[in-house]
Design a protein around this motif. Structure first.
Motif, short mmCIF file in Angstrom:
data_model
loop_
_atom_site.label_atom_id
_atom_site.label_comp_id
_atom_site.label_asym_id
_atom_site.label_seq_id
_atom_site.Cartn_x
_atom_site.Cartn_y
_atom_site.Cartn_z
N GLY A 47 7.19 -8.30 14.30
CA GLY A 47 6.10 -7.35 14.41
C GLY A 47 6.44 -5.92 14.06
N LYS A 48 7.70 -5.63 13.76
CA LYS A 48 8.12 -4.27 13.46
C LYS A 48 8.36 -4.11 11.96
CE LYS A 48 10.30 -3.67 17.99
NZ LYS A 48 11.56 -3.37 18.73
N VAL A 49 7.93 -2.97 11.41
CA VAL A 49 8.07 -2.69 9.99
C VAL A 49 9.25 -1.75 9.78
CG1 VAL A 49 6.94 -1.83 7.91
CG2 VAL A 49 5.58 -2.88 9.73
N GLU A 50 10.12 -2.11 8.85
CA GLU A 50 11.25 -1.26 8.48
C GLU A 50 11.20 -0.99 6.98
OE1 GLU A 50 16.17 -1.35 8.41
OE2 GLU A 50 15.03 -3.11 9.06
N ASP A 67 3.04 2.94 -4.91
CA ASP A 67 2.54 3.94 -3.96
C ASP A 67 1.02 3.95 -3.84
OD1 ASP A 67 2.02 5.06 -6.44
OD2 ASP A 67 2.87 7.03 -5.97
N GLY A 68 0.34 3.18 -4.69
CA GLY A 68 -1.11 3.05 -4.55
C GLY A 68 -1.52 2.34 -3.27
N LEU A 69 -0.56 1.69 -2.60
CA LEU A 69 -0.85 1.00 -1.34
C LEU A 69 -0.74 1.94 -0.14
CD1 LEU A 69 -1.47 -2.13 -1.12
CD2 LEU A 69 0.73 -2.30 0.06
N ALA A 70 -0.40 3.19 -0.40
CA ALA A 70 -0.12 4.14 0.68
C ALA A 70 -1.23 4.31 1.72
CB ALA A 70 0.24 5.51 0.09
N PRO A 71 -2.53 4.23 1.35
CA PRO A 71 -3.55 4.41 2.39
C PRO A 71 -3.54 3.34 3.49
CG PRO A 71 -4.49 4.74 0.21
CD PRO A 71 -3.12 4.17 0.02
N VAL A 72 -2.89 2.23 3.25
CA VAL A 72 -2.87 1.15 4.24
C VAL A 72 -1.83 1.46 5.30
CG1 VAL A 72 -2.62 -1.33 4.63
CG2 VAL A 72 -3.56 -0.49 2.46
N ASP A 73 -2.25 1.54 6.55
CA ASP A 73 -1.36 1.83 7.66
C ASP A 73 -0.31 0.73 7.81
OD1 ASP A 73 -0.88 1.38 10.85
OD2 ASP A 73 -1.16 3.51 10.37
N LEU A 74 0.91 1.11 8.16
CA LEU A 74 2.00 0.14 8.26
C LEU A 74 1.75 -0.90 9.35
CD1 LEU A 74 5.23 2.24 7.65
CD2 LEU A 74 3.96 0.79 6.06
N ASP A 75 1.06 -0.53 10.41
CA ASP A 75 0.71 -1.52 11.43
C ASP A 75 -0.21 -2.59 10.85
OD1 ASP A 75 2.21 -0.28 13.38
OD2 ASP A 75 0.53 0.87 14.19
#
Length: 265
Positions: free
Chosen positions: A154-157, A217-225
């Motif tokens: 569940g953790k993003v690195e 980097d076009g995916l940047a608006p998506v929150d990492l959670d």
């Protein structure tokens, strides 16, 4: 059996499944992202699509530099050169980090040759993020600001380091002023010079249930959670489709690409 041998034997049973999606988005007229996967059947349509397959496997995302000429050509040439570097012999090459560096350097050589080989010189460049899954381990080669993430428990690195002015300013206060207006400017890219410095690292042993995401980097608006939730909830192709579609929905003004990799026993 020695404990380390048991661990290696267990890791060799792990398999990988992948999904990939790239989209021009709602603003740009041209998609300057490119991606590639080996073996191609990991994401190909048809009866093998979505099936977990044995290691090794290779995944790459490149994002052509929009401020340069022929960004789409640069990213495509880079992906082709990277994948061509992984011929039949790569499975027996034990120095995986050297292999990654050689692949990205081959991409740099190919883009530089394309830019300088005609009757006039063109400004061409691209990012390159490359994931190799082999020997029960994950390895990363990286230039630019396309990112590589691992989702575990569940953790993003974030495995990659952005080669941007903003990131550089965190370590060099003398760059703070210029970073205020040029934070996203790349400090390193493939194809803009005859030589390139490549980050290559071993990201450690694979664990069943690991998810990896390579993205532009076009995916940047998506929150990492949300990235973590999606890749743990959906199959790889569904996850890649959803992330790219969500980026546009959230207002991304760039092309968006996601390659999602699941590690399964």
């Amino acid at each position: 059996m020695h404990p380390s041998q048991a661990s290696l034997a267990g890791s060799q049973t792990l398999r990988v499944a992948a999904g990939a999606r790239t989209d021009v988005g709602l603003v740009r007229s041209e998609n300057q992202d490119a991606m590639g996967v080996l073996p191609a059947t990991l994401v190909a349509s048809g009866p093998t699509s979505g099936r977990a397959m044995p290691q090794p496997a290779v995944f790459v995302v490149c994002d052509g530099m929009g401020g340069h000429e022929a960004g789409a050509e640069a990213s495509t040439v880079a992906v082709e050169a990277v994948l061509a570097s992984f011929g039949p012999g790569f499975r027996t090459q034990t120095d995986r980090l050297a292999l990654l560096k050689q692949a990205v350097i081959a991409a740099n050589d190919a883009v530089w040759a394309r830019a300088t080989g005609g009757p006039y010189h063109r400004r061409m460049g691209t990012t390159c993020s490359l994931l190799l899954v082999a020997d029960g381990h994950a390895y990363l080669g990286h230039v630019g600001d396309s990112r590589a993430y691992r989702v575990r428990d569940g953790k993003v690195e974030q495995l990659s380091t952005d080669h941007t002015m903003g990131e550089a300013a965190k370590h060099d206060p003398s760059l703070a002023e210029i970073a205020k207006t040029r934070a996203h400017h790349l400090t390193r890219a493939v194809g803009i010079k005859a030589a390139v410095e490549v980050d290559a690292l071993e990201a450690g042993p694979l664990v069943a249930g690991d998810r990896f995401v390579l993205c532009s980097d076009g995916l940047a608006p998506v929150d990492l959670d949300e990235v973590a939730r999606v890749v743990q909830t959906y199959a790889p192709q569904e996850a890649a489709d959803w992330l790219v579609a969500l980026a546009s929905k959230l207002g991304s003004r760039d092309n968006a690409t996601a390659v999602v990799v699941h590690v399964a026993p």
